[in-house]
Write a protein that holds these residues in place. Structure first.
Motif, PDB file in Angstrom:
ATOM      1  N   VAL A  53       0.839  -1.208   0.000  1.00 33.08           N
ATOM      2  CA  VAL A  53       0.000   0.000   0.000  1.00 33.08           C
ATOM      3  C   VAL A  53       0.871   1.254   0.000  1.00 33.08           C
ATOM      4  CG1 VAL A  53      -1.638   1.334   1.395  1.00 33.08           C
ATOM      5  CG2 VAL A  53      -2.001  -1.117   1.047  1.00 33.08           C
ATOM      6  N   SER A  54       1.952   1.239   0.783  1.00 38.31           N
ATOM      7  CA  SER A  54       2.857   2.398   0.835  1.00 38.31           C
ATOM      8  C   SER A  54       3.510   2.642  -0.522  1.00 38.31           C
ATOM      9  CB  SER A  54       3.937   2.176   1.900  1.00 38.31           C
ATOM     10  OG  SER A  54       3.369   2.050   3.180  1.00 38.31           O
ATOM     11  N   LYS A  55       3.908   1.572  -1.200  1.00 36.08           N
ATOM     12  CA  LYS A  55       4.520   1.724  -2.526  1.00 36.08           C
ATOM     13  C   LYS A  55       3.523   2.284  -3.528  1.00 36.08           C
ATOM     14  CE  LYS A  55       8.204  -1.758  -2.444  1.00 36.08           C
ATOM     15  NZ  LYS A  55       8.712  -2.994  -3.089  1.00 36.08           N
ATOM     16  N   LEU A  56       2.292   1.790  -3.501  1.00 42.98           N
ATOM     17  CA  LEU A  56       1.277   2.289  -4.424  1.00 42.98           C
ATOM     18  C   LEU A  56       0.980   3.760  -4.156  1.00 42.98           C
ATOM     19  CD1 LEU A  56      -0.785   1.822  -6.663  1.00 42.98           C
ATOM     20  CD2 LEU A  56      -2.398   1.022  -4.914  1.00 42.98           C
ATOM     21  N   LEU A  57       0.935   4.128  -2.881  1.00 43.46           N
ATOM     22  CA  LEU A  57       0.688   5.526  -2.521  1.00 43.46           C
ATOM     23  C   LEU A  57       1.795   6.430  -3.050  1.00 43.46           C
ATOM     24  CD1 LEU A  57      -0.892   7.707  -1.016  1.00 43.46           C
ATOM     25  CD2 LEU A  57       0.329   7.045   1.083  1.00 43.46           C
ATOM     26  N   GLU A 161      -7.306  -3.212  -9.447  1.00 41.88           N
ATOM     27  CA  GLU A 161      -8.321  -2.312  -9.991  1.00 41.88           C
ATOM     28  C   GLU A 161      -7.755  -0.914 -10.187  1.00 41.88           C
ATOM     29  OE1 GLU A 161     -11.489  -2.607  -7.205  1.00 41.88           O
ATOM     30  OE2 GLU A 161     -12.199  -4.558  -7.943  1.00 41.88           O
ATOM     31  N   GLN A 162      -6.970  -0.445  -9.221  1.00 36.43           N
ATOM     32  CA  GLN A 162      -6.331   0.864  -9.343  1.00 36.43           C
ATOM     33  C   GLN A 162      -5.373   0.896 -10.524  1.00 36.43           C
ATOM     34  OE1 GLN A 162      -8.157   3.215  -7.657  1.00 36.43           O
ATOM     35  NE2 GLN A 162      -6.227   4.100  -6.958  1.00 36.43           N
ATOM     36  N   GLN A 163      -4.635  -0.189 -10.690  1.00 32.54           N
ATOM     37  CA  GLN A 163      -3.679  -0.290 -11.795  1.00 32.54           C
ATOM     38  C   GLN A 163      -4.389  -0.177 -13.141  1.00 32.54           C
ATOM     39  OE1 GLN A 163      -1.582  -4.012 -11.761  1.00 32.54           O
ATOM     40  NE2 GLN A 163      -0.724  -3.706 -13.806  1.00 32.54           N
ATOM     41  N   LYS A 185       4.776  -3.792 -11.521  1.00 34.26           N
ATOM     42  CA  LYS A 185       5.762  -4.662 -10.877  1.00 34.26           C
ATOM     43  C   LYS A 185       5.446  -4.865  -9.398  1.00 34.26           C
ATOM     44  CE  LYS A 185       9.809  -3.860 -13.818  1.00 34.26           C
ATOM     45  NZ  LYS A 185      11.211  -3.401 -13.850  1.00 34.26           N
ATOM     46  N   ASP A 186       5.118  -3.772  -8.706  1.00 31.10           N
ATOM     47  CA  ASP A 186       4.808  -3.872  -7.283  1.00 31.10           C
ATOM     48  C   ASP A 186       3.599  -4.766  -7.045  1.00 31.10           C
ATOM     49  OD1 ASP A 186       6.913  -2.195  -6.706  1.00 31.10           O
ATOM     50  OD2 ASP A 186       5.683  -0.387  -6.572  1.00 31.10           O
ATOM     51  N   SER A 310      10.340 -12.373  -4.588  1.00 30.78           N
ATOM     52  CA  SER A 310       9.291 -12.553  -3.596  1.00 30.78           C
ATOM     53  C   SER A 310       9.633 -13.636  -2.572  1.00 30.78           C
ATOM     54  CB  SER A 310       7.979 -12.909  -4.292  1.00 30.78           C
ATOM     55  OG  SER A 310       8.124 -14.077  -5.078  1.00 30.78           O
ATOM     56  N   LYS A 311      10.786 -14.297  -2.724  1.00 28.28           N
ATOM     57  CA  LYS A 311      11.181 -15.343  -1.790  1.00 28.28           C
ATOM     58  C   LYS A 311      11.689 -14.729  -0.485  1.00 28.28           C
ATOM     59  CE  LYS A 311      10.702 -18.829  -4.741  1.00 28.28           C
ATOM     60  NZ  LYS A 311       9.724 -19.921  -4.552  1.00 28.28           N
ATOM     61  N   THR A 312      11.551 -15.484   0.601  1.00 31.68           N
ATOM     62  CA  THR A 312      12.120 -15.035   1.870  1.00 31.68           C
ATOM     63  C   THR A 312      13.641 -15.164   1.814  1.00 31.68           C
ATOM     64  OG1 THR A 312      11.951 -17.254   2.835  1.00 31.68           O
ATOM     65  CG2 THR A 312      10.065 -15.795   3.124  1.00 31.68           C
ATOM     66  N   PHE A 313      14.323 -14.511   2.751  1.00 31.92           N
ATOM     67  CA  PHE A 313      15.784 -14.487   2.747  1.00 31.92           C
ATOM     68  C   PHE A 313      16.355 -15.903   2.801  1.00 31.92           C
ATOM     69  CE2 PHE A 313      19.819 -14.450   5.097  1.00 31.92           C
ATOM     70  CZ  PHE A 313      20.567 -13.619   4.275  1.00 31.92           C
ATOM     71  N   LEU A 314      15.835 -16.730   3.697  1.00 30.99           N
ATOM     72  CA  LEU A 314      16.368 -18.087   3.850  1.00 30.99           C
ATOM     73  C   LEU A 314      16.125 -18.938   2.607  1.00 30.99           C
ATOM     74  CD1 LEU A 314      15.461 -18.928   7.559  1.00 30.99           C
ATOM     75  CD2 LEU A 314      17.683 -18.263   6.625  1.00 30.99           C
ATOM     76  N   HIS A 315      14.998 -18.704   1.934  1.00 29.88           N
ATOM     77  CA  HIS A 315      14.698 -19.475   0.726  1.00 29.88           C
ATOM     78  C   HIS A 315      15.549 -19.041  -0.469  1.00 29.88           C
ATOM     79  CE1 HIS A 315      10.473 -20.978   2.111  1.00 29.88           C
ATOM     80  NE2 HIS A 315      11.472 -21.476   2.807  1.00 29.88           N
TER      81      HIS A 315
END
Length: 464
Positions: A53-57, A161-163, A185-186, A310-315
């Motif tokens: 949400v912060s990135k879209l804003l 929808e916003q996109q 992308k986000d 989108s993977k976690t750090f350990l993955h």
């Protein structure tokens, strides 16, 4: 003793099925494991939603400022409502008071299994081994996680929808494609990150595996699962133990009967058919993996995504090691260097990592074998996929190559010798979990070191 045994048999066979079925006890840390996992995944999903949400804003604010320079009236009409909505959403998420209207409940198989098992234990608390007070905590954790998943689904739908709306409304303006691409992308990576967090629910700990294994042996639990799971509710299965037939689909019994009529009861024939079915299932899985991992084909991104973002750090970590030998004679290696490393996958083609090495001295010949501590080393490296299974390898290393007598020797910085390496590596598959690699590298600083060593290095390694 004989009378006691007969009495025990009488009690066992006199008990109703429900009582006999509940004579097993679940691991004591099962509920705690569920509570911790649900809290961990819920927090990650909430943090990911707030970040999205912060990135879209931020992107909409940038677009608003650009459009405002061209047409203030149009900028207000296009962005004002959306900006106010996003700011309110962000504030509510930061304060922990997010209240979205109820939407479609998200079904996650692993979460459904945990939630249904807790419902079952609520009515059979004798299985909890004194953990009744933890049951409510686990139930609250599951409910919170379900709410986080539902919120994430609605936020994802809102972002899409916003996109689409912005893309249509801003088509008349030029120079905004970069910002619209960033929103795309986000949105895509947020969707993939939520899927990654959902997959964490399937990673069962020892207590969870044991508990579900015990429950799965209970006929009462199987019947309860069929009547009360979220999946059975989605399919509209009956509240009885009978096998339901969903219109348009064959039941397992129907398939087995058809196979029996065609191949008979010959064990060899049935085994051959079973092997063919397994092969078909594996082929189907491969084709399914090649399809876009999205809800609809219209969600296909208009850019080349990084599958590891989108993977976690350990993955994204890839652990491994390698070994190399240094000879002093034609046949005998005077030292063996063993290294361990951790690589961080930057994307599908490259990775960077760090490692440590240990050099074991082995003597000067077959007639003089003597083991000694010859040194340690620090490594950093980067590899990039060249073509197929071949990679370009580059590294910077530092080795302490003097015999180590005690820890104070390592403080003598003049004994640390640098190396600058570049070369080629070939990776290959060992089994389902391990991959092997062969590295052939050249050390540009080998001739500057004392004692002088060969600049050509061959290493054999593995990763998992």
């Amino acid at each position: 003793m004989k009378h006691l045994y007969c009495l025990w048999l009488f009690v066992m066979f006199s008990l109703p099925a429900s009582a006999q079925d509940s004579l097993f006890a679940l691991p004591q840390n099962y509920l705690g494991s569920i509570e911790k996992k649900s809290e961990k995944v819920s927090n990650r999903i909430d943090a990911s939603a707030e970040k999205a949400v912060s990135k879209l804003l931020r992107q909409e604010e940038k677009l608003y400022r650009k459009v405002k320079k061209i047409s203030p009236e149009q900028a207000e009409g296009i962005f004002r409502k959306g900006l106010d909505s996003l700011r309110g959403l962000k504030t509510a998420m930061k304060s922990g008071k997010l209240q979205l209207p109820p939407g479609i409940k998200q079904h996650v198989p692993a979460l459904d299994s945990m939630a249904t098992s807790l419902k079952f234990l609520g009515g059979n608390q004798e299985l909890l081994q004194g953990s009744k007070e933890k049951l409510q905590g686990a139930v609250s954790g599951i409910q919170s996680l379900q709410q986080s998943l539902d919120n994430a689904a609605q936020i994802e739908r809102y972002i899409k929808e916003q996109q689409k709306a912005l893309k249509a409304q801003l088509a008349q303006f030029t120079g905004l494609s970069k910002n619209l691409q960033a929103i795309s992308k986000d949105a895509y990576y947020y969707n993939q990150q939520v899927k990654e967090y959902k997959s964490l629910l399937s990673d069962k700990k020892k207590a969870e595996k044991k508990a579900l294994e015990l429950l799965s042996k209970s006929k009462i639990y199987k019947d309860f699962m069929q009547r009360n799971s979220q999946f059975s509710g989605l399919l509209g299965l009956p509240a009885t133990g009978a096998t339901a037939q969903i219109e348009g689909l064959q039941t397992r019994a129907m398939v087995e009967e058809a196979l029996r009529q065609r191949v008979g009861n010959n064990p060899a024939s049935r085994q051959a058919v079973s092997q063919l079915m397994d092969n078909a299932q594996q082929a189907f899985s491969k084709y399914k993996d090649k399809l876009p991992n999205m809800s609809t084909m219209s969600d296909e991104p208009d850019f080349k995504p990084n599958p590891f973002k989108s993977k976690t750090f350990l993955h994204r970590l890839e652990l491994g090691g390698n070994i190399q030998f240094q000879k002093t004679s034609q046949y005998f290696p005077s030292s063996t260097e063993i290294a361990g490393q951790a690589a961080y996958k930057l994307n599908g083609r490259s990775s960077a990592g760090l490692g440590v090495s240990y050099t074991l001295g082995m003597g000067t010949g077959w007639n003089h074998i003597r083991f000694s501590h010859q040194g340690i080393g620090l490594r950093s490296f980067l590899d990039w996929k060249l073509k197929g299974s071949f990679y370009v390898y580059g590294g910077a290393e530092a080795k302490y190559i003097t015999t180590i007598r005690n820890g104070n020797d390592l403080k003598a910085w003049n004994n640390w010798k640098p190396s600058a390496l570049i070369g080629i590596s070939k990776k290959y598959k060992i089994n389902a979990k391990l991959k092997g690699n062969i590295q052939l590298v050249y050390d540009f600083m080998a001739r500057q070191q004392m004692p002088v060593s060969s600049p050509i290095i061959l290493r054999l390694g593995y990763t998992k």
